[in-house]
Design an enzyme around this catalytic site. Structure first.
Site, short mmCIF file in Angstrom:
data_model
loop_
_atom_site.label_atom_id
_atom_site.label_comp_id
_atom_site.label_asym_id
_atom_site.label_seq_id
_atom_site.Cartn_x
_atom_site.Cartn_y
_atom_site.Cartn_z
N SER A 137 33.78 43.14 34.54
CA SER A 137 33.06 44.14 34.13
C SER A 137 33.70 45.22 33.19
O SER A 137 34.88 45.24 33.28
CB SER A 137 32.36 45.08 35.21
OG SER A 137 31.79 45.91 34.99
N LYS A 191 29.49 40.73 41.39
CA LYS A 191 29.09 41.25 39.87
C LYS A 191 27.77 41.60 39.67
O LYS A 191 27.42 42.46 38.85
CB LYS A 191 29.77 40.41 39.13
CG LYS A 191 29.68 40.54 37.49
CD LYS A 191 30.02 41.84 36.94
CE LYS A 191 29.88 42.15 35.49
NZ LYS A 191 29.01 41.86 34.66
N HIS A 194 26.80 44.55 41.32
CA HIS A 194 27.33 45.75 40.49
C HIS A 194 26.22 45.93 39.14
O HIS A 194 25.83 47.21 39.09
CB HIS A 194 28.62 45.31 39.89
CG HIS A 194 29.28 46.24 38.57
ND1 HIS A 194 28.57 46.02 37.49
CD2 HIS A 194 30.09 47.19 38.63
CE1 HIS A 194 29.29 46.77 36.52
NE2 HIS A 194 30.26 47.55 37.34
N ASN A 195 25.94 44.89 38.57
CA ASN A 195 25.08 45.23 37.33
C ASN A 195 23.48 45.91 38.00
O ASN A 195 23.05 46.42 37.35
CB ASN A 195 24.67 43.78 36.75
CG ASN A 195 25.87 43.58 35.86
OD1 ASN A 195 27.02 43.80 36.17
ND2 ASN A 195 25.92 42.74 34.88
N GLU A 198 24.03 49.33 38.45
CA GLU A 198 24.18 50.01 37.06
C GLU A 198 22.92 50.11 36.58
O GLU A 198 22.62 51.05 35.97
CB GLU A 198 25.05 48.90 36.37
CG GLU A 198 25.24 49.35 34.51
CD GLU A 198 25.70 48.03 34.07
OE1 GLU A 198 26.87 47.65 34.55
OE2 GLU A 198 25.39 47.73 32.91
#
Ligand SMILES: NC(=O)c1ccc[n+]([C@@H]2O[C@H](COP(=O)([O-])OP(=O)(O)OC[C@H]3O[C@@H](n4cnc5c(N)ncnc54)[C@H](OP(=O)(O)O)[C@@H]3O)[C@@H](O)[C@H]2O)c1
Length: 491
Positions: A137, A191, A194-195, A198
């Site tokens: 990231s 990940k 995480h996105n 986001e």
């Protein structure tokens, strides 16, 4: 093959395959660290030649075939793939399997779907070669200066990879933003989440901007000042910081704020959607993340939006109801934003917890928050509070029930309710503010109307129900005499 390539031998301790934006920056980052010699390879030779020519200081070992690439690496050979996720990744893995040997390590640093990583890891492991799916990231700048790294894969690979990755990762409060997340697809799973977070974080910021603009009549430049101010407090984060920058930007062609000349249709590359789909598959109510994905989809249907302009409702552009006293409203929005953000992270960590349980990964949730403090897009001050929450209670069932967040939500919730009510009353869409509040109230409700849904399900499908007052599974004979009978649990 060039002369440079022909002279390459086993001198590189790490290699990078795929030299577009991410791969070339990651290769430069690796090369800039003491002790690393980096072999590079790209399907089309131009990118390799270009990178070597542009960055002689990196001392790259340029290679122009997979054989040469493998020959240039010292054992165990370690290669990071940074190519277009999907078929490109599979194509490169097939080539590397041809030229690598048991004990070597293939790392996929692309944005792969974690189930693909699980599949690839299983297949590659059978050859004796290690396969590591690694979330990266931080975009282009992160890759060059220090990303947040989320490697999965075997413990054996981590022994070789860990020291290298620690040198290139971002550093937050003295610690490298990398940890061995868990086996096989765990790194790409984290990940992906995480996105997803986001997406929600960006959407709540956008909703806050929209509410302030309409309610106070502030210009984008004035709202930029508001965000810059917020970035000095508990909301301090990369996304708040760049929001101020974007709002302050003036279009050189028209002299208008850039945000007013950009088409209001948000793009997406899929990882938010994957997060929402995975949450649904795992039965995790990640409503804020899903709403953020849907908000982008809604924005990107101009034909539907044009048609729907006829639908009745308040005119959101009609008046600025807080033009006389903007400060009080802005403070309420700040609190609503903070509360919605807490919900987004709480839901995200809930997905990781459920994913870890489902796929058998041993993921340290506090460490995940810690490695997101630097390098990545959602880096934020309050990630430390998440690490602390899991340090206190490792198996915390709902992140936002940690004492720090309970206090924060107690302070924010009245304002949050006011802002959601204001949005509804004035016809301004605030899907993540409002769905996060509904989630919050749903979780804390003593009793939910789910009982009625169970009744409906039993009525039309004999799906049965449980009772609050005794064990067992029951069915009402709806089309008979409506007496209750014991039944087999069919959910
Ligand atoms: N951009 C970001 O901010 C970001 C952030 C995190 C992660 N990622 C992930 O990082 C990876 C790389 O991203 P990127 O933006 O640098 O590049 P990209 O545009 O996703 O991919 C282009 C690269 O993939 C190679 N490639 C495509 N198909 C191939 C195949 N069949 N065999 C061999 N090579 C193939 C291309 O080689 P040629 O030059 O020969 O065409 C080129 O090097 C992606 O998985 C992306 O999702 C990107």
């Amino acid at each position: 093959m060039t002369d440079q390539a022909a002279t390459s031998s086993a001198t590189a301790n790490i290699g990078v395959v795929g030299l577009a934006v991410m791969g070339s920056n990651l290769a430069r980052n690796l090369a800039s660290r003491e002790g690393n010699t980096v072999a590079i390879f790209n399907r089309s030779a131009e990118k390799t030649e270009h990178l070597v020519a542009e960055h002689p200081e990196a001392g790259f070992v340029a290679t122009f075939s997979y054989e040469e690439f493998a020959a240039s690496l010292t054992a165990p050979r370690t290669a990071i793939i940074m190519v277009k996720a999907g078929a490109g990744t599979d194509a490169v893995i097939d080539e590397l399997l041809r030229v690598f040997e048991p004990g070597d390590i293939i790392v996929d640093g692309g944005n792969a779907l974690f189930t693909d990583t699980i599949r690839r890891e299983k297949a590659v492991r059978e050859t004796g070669i290690n396969f590591v799916g690694m979330g990266v990231s931080g975009g282009e700048e992160g890759a060059l200066l220090g990303p947040s790294l989320m490697p999965g894969g075997s413990d054996e690979s981590w022994i070789t990879l860990g020291p290298i990755l620690k040198t290139i990762a971002a550093v937050a409060e003295g610690e490298p933003c990398v940890t061995h997340i868990g086996h096989d697809g765990a790194g790409h799973f984290v990940k992906m989440v995480h996105n997803g977070i986001e997406y929600a974080d960006m959407q709540v910021i956008a909703e806050a901007y929209d509410l302030i603009r309409h309610a106070t009549g502030y210009s984008p430049a004035q709202i930029a000042d508001v965000f810059a101010e917020w970035n000095r407090g508990e909301l301090e984060s990369y996304l708040i910081e760049i929001t101020a920058e974007v709002l302050r930007q003036v279009d050189s062609d028209t002299g208008l704020p850039l945000v007013d000349v950009v088409l209001d249709q948000a793009g997406a590359k899929g990882t938010g959607g994957w997060t929402a789909q995975t949450a649904i598959d795992l039965g995790v109510p990640a409503s804020g993340i899903a709403e953020a994905v849907f908000a982008r989809s809604l924005s990107s249907h101009p034909e539907q939006r044009a048609t729907a302009g006829i639908l009745p409702g308040p005119d959101a552009d009609a008046e600025s109801s807080f033009a006389d006293d903007p400060a009080a409203f802005i403070e309420k929005v700040r609190r609503a934003l903070y509360a919605s953000k807490i919900v987004a992270y709480s839901q995200g960590f809930d997905i990781i917890r459920a994913g870890a349980a489902h796929y058998g990964w041993n993921i340290d949730l506090g460490n995940v928050a810690a490695i997101w403090r630097g390098g990545c897009i959602i880096r934020a001050r309050f990630l430390n509070r998440i690490t602390e929450a899991y340090a206190d209670t490792a198996d915390l069932p709902v992140l936002m029930t940690a004492p720090f967040f309970v206090d924060a939500l107690a302070t924010a919730q009245d304002a949050w309710r006011d802002v959601v009510a204001h949005a509804a009353a004035t016809g301004l869409p605030a899907p993540v503010f409002s769905s996060s509040l509904a989630y919050y109230d749903g979780l804390r409700a003593r009793r939910l109307p789910a009982a009625l849904i169970q009744g409906q399900r039993d009525f039309f499908g004999a799906h049965t129900y449980k009772r609050v007052d005794r064990d067992g599974t029951f069915h009402t004979l709806w089309s008979g005499d409506r007496s209750e009978v014991e039944a087999v649990d069919t959910h």
